[in-house]
Scaffold this active site. Structure first.
Site, PDB file in Angstrom:
ATOM      1  N   ASN A 114       0.964  -1.148  -0.049  1.00  0.00           N
ATOM      2  CA  ASN A 114      -0.013   0.310   0.267  1.00  0.00           C
ATOM      3  C   ASN A 114       1.050   1.280   0.143  1.00  0.00           C
ATOM      4  OD1 ASN A 114       0.732  -0.874   2.348  1.00  0.00           O
ATOM      5  ND2 ASN A 114      -1.484   0.293   3.463  1.00  0.00           N
ATOM      6  N   HIS A 252      -2.843 -10.108  10.893  1.00  0.00           N
ATOM      7  CA  HIS A 252      -3.068  -9.473  12.644  1.00  0.00           C
ATOM      8  C   HIS A 252      -4.791 -10.684  13.229  1.00  0.00           C
ATOM      9  CE1 HIS A 252      -5.222  -7.222   9.314  1.00  0.00           C
ATOM     10  NE2 HIS A 252      -3.740  -7.020   9.161  1.00  0.00           N
ATOM     11  N   ASP A 325       3.475  -6.111  11.896  1.00  0.00           N
ATOM     12  CA  ASP A 325       2.148  -5.095  11.177  1.00  0.00           C
ATOM     13  C   ASP A 325       3.117  -3.296  11.408  1.00  0.00           C
ATOM     14  OD1 ASP A 325      -0.040  -3.470   9.597  1.00  0.00           O
ATOM     15  OD2 ASP A 325      -1.700  -3.905  10.961  1.00  0.00           O
TER      16      ASP A 325
HETATM   17  O1  DOR Z   1      -3.589  -0.090  11.299  1.00  0.00           O
HETATM   18  C1  DOR Z   1      -3.210  -0.525  10.195  1.00  0.00           C
HETATM   19  N1  DOR Z   1      -2.043   0.624   9.616  1.00  0.00           N
HETATM   20  N2  DOR Z   1      -3.510  -1.313   9.896  1.00  0.00           N
HETATM   21  C2  DOR Z   1      -3.555  -1.690   8.237  1.00  0.00           C
HETATM   22  O2  DOR Z   1      -4.013  -2.656   8.421  1.00  0.00           O
HETATM   23  C3  DOR Z   1      -2.587  -0.959   7.161  1.00  0.00           C
HETATM   24  C4  DOR Z   1      -1.346  -0.047   8.304  1.00  0.00           C
HETATM   25  C5  DOR Z   1      -1.375   1.095   7.022  1.00  0.00           C
HETATM   26  O3  DOR Z   1      -0.734   0.941   6.445  1.00  0.00           O
HETATM   27  O4  DOR Z   1      -1.373   2.365   8.315  1.00  0.00           O
END
Ligand code: DOR
Length: 442
Positions: A114, A252, A325
């Site tokens: 992303n 997660h 994460d």
């Molecule tokens: O808390 C999160 N942040 N969960 C996600 O799935 C994406 C991530 C992000 O890219 O900041």
């Protein structure tokens, strides 16, 4: 150059190893292992860390590290990291993110797609690989997007990206809401033997939710996201994995029932693995009571019951992997009001110590911790890493499990200072991180 790591407690479940001994490294590979003593009881080597003389004088081509009282384990593999480059370099870069990784004992990171542009085609994958080779401090394995632009509408070029080096596929940050597209992705994953990492969230239930749904969200006046939003999608993906024979990994995991659903699927022989993150076994939703946006994360922090279930799932093997994460965000973004602030926790520099808490409490053995932070990720990703076997890449971390440190985000190497653990005193820190034979000392 040769490296000799002496007198450490060598832990490597991939070869049933737990004992004090020496490890030699040559030309970037593990060259030998010699054990001195039988496996220790009680979780820690006899010698106290204060005995440790860290470096002994050595001939020119031999460096000796005395790891007395320390644990020597395979370098950690973090299969869920947001490096943010290209596109969001104000949050993190490949350079700063991989530096934070090695600071945390992580020698391989898998980076989520992303970014901007999204890693949904081979040229972005190629860019990430090139940057990582030029500026990275550890191995970077890119994760490709499942769908173009992570929009959930059209499959990305999974085949081409696999050839370019994508090790797994995920739309992390977004779920794949369309079941037919998820079915096709799992079919590809079966054909190419690459895992699909599912961000399991039913948006029709979770949309607008900024924390866990329950009494506390009501009290705080914040919109909740129910645990069921996660559970329903995990169940759907299991059903689709059965239909397709696809390779499914649940990202997660945060709720009690999610753990139960995965456990049940495993009992029935479904090809599925799962991960959780330190914040889901350390914190509850109470952490957001003061509207601390550093505790805003997706999926959200849950209840004490969920935390207990996650720990049980780790203990009994239902949850295979601990990932960070690692989701760095800029201070200004996290300073917005709770509803508006982005979700995510900067986790690379605290994950090992938070996970070692489970070992200290007796919830996991050190061997299990290494399984979940190195060996199992390697197995799921199909890499030869995550082991101290002779001939493997010399990715090693020497950990002082007694070293205490204060979590001070201002001293994080990561650009992301967004941690809910600010001010905590944690125990257990890498003293040396070795990446392909290159030594970093902390
Ligand atoms: O808390 C999160 N942040 N969960 C996600 O799935 C994406 C991530 C992000 O890219 O900041």
């Amino acid at each position: 150059m040769k490296l000799l790591i002496k007198n450490g407690r060598l832990i490597d479940p991939s070869q049933g190893l737990d004992g004090v001994g020496d490890l030699t490294i040559e030309d970037g590979k593990i060259a030998g292992i010699a054990l001195h003593a039988a496996p220790q009881r009680g979780g820690r080597a006899k010698n106290s860390p204060s005995d440790a003389r860290r470096e002994v004088s050595s001939p020119d081509d031999l460096r000796i590290i005395d790891a007395r009282g320390m644990v020597v384990m395979p370098g950690l593999i973090d299969m869920h990291v947001h490096l943010r480059e290209p596109g969001y370099e104000h949050k993190e870069t490949i350079r700063t993110g991989t530096m934070a990784a090695i600071r945390g004992g992580v020698t391989t990171v898998c980076c989520m797609p992303n970014t901007f542009p999204v890693n949904d085609n081979a040229s972005v994958t190629e860019f990430i690989k090139r940057k990582a080779a030029e500026e990275g401090f550890c191995t970077v394995l890119p994760i490709g997007a499942i769908t173009k632009g992570q929009k959930g509408e059209e499959l990305a070029e999974i085949g081409t990206m696999t050839k370019e080096g994508c090790i797994a596929f995920s739309d992390d940050g977004n779920p794949v809401m369309n079941s037919l597209i998820m079915r096709r992705a799992l079919e590809y994953s079966q054909a190419f033997n690459v895992p699909i990492l599912s961000h399991s969230e039913d948006l029709s239930l979770s949309r607008g939710g900024v924390m866990n749904e329950g009494l506390l969200s009501l009290t705080l006046g914040l919109t909740g996201s129910p645990a069921e939003a996660e559970q329903i999608m995990i169940f759907r993906d299991i059903v689709l994995a059965e239909l397709t024979g696809g390779v499914l990994h649940i990202a997660h995991v945060s709720t009690e029932r999610s753990v139960e659903i995965v456990r049940h699927a495993k009992e029935r022989g479904v090809r599925i693995t799962a991960e959780t993150c330190p914040h889901y076994f350390t914190l509850t939703e109470e952490a957001v009571r003061g509207y601390d946006t550093n505790a805003k994360v997706n999926p959200p922090l849950r209840t004490a019951r969920d935390v207990e279930a996650i720990i049980r799932g780790l203990r009994d093997g239902t949850i295979d992997v601990i990932t960070t994460d690692h989701a760095p965000h800029h201070k200004d973004e996290k300073m917005r009001e709770f509803d508006e602030a982005p979700s995510g926790i900067s986790g690379l520099e605290t994950a090992l110590a938070l996970s070692l808490k489970l070992v200290e409490k007796g919830d996991l053995t050190l061997g299990q911790l290494v399984e979940k932070m190195a060996q199992n990720p390697a197995r799921i990703l199909g890499t030869e890493k995550g082991t101290l076997r002779v001939g493997a890449d010399a990715d090693v971390v020497v950990v002082d499990t007694a070293r205490e440190f204060l979590v001070d985000p201002d001293s994080f190497i990561s650009k992301g200072k967004n941690t809910p653990f600010r001010g905590w005193t944690l125990k257990g820190a890498p003293v040396f991180t070795i990446v392909g034979g290159v030594v970093y000392e902390w």
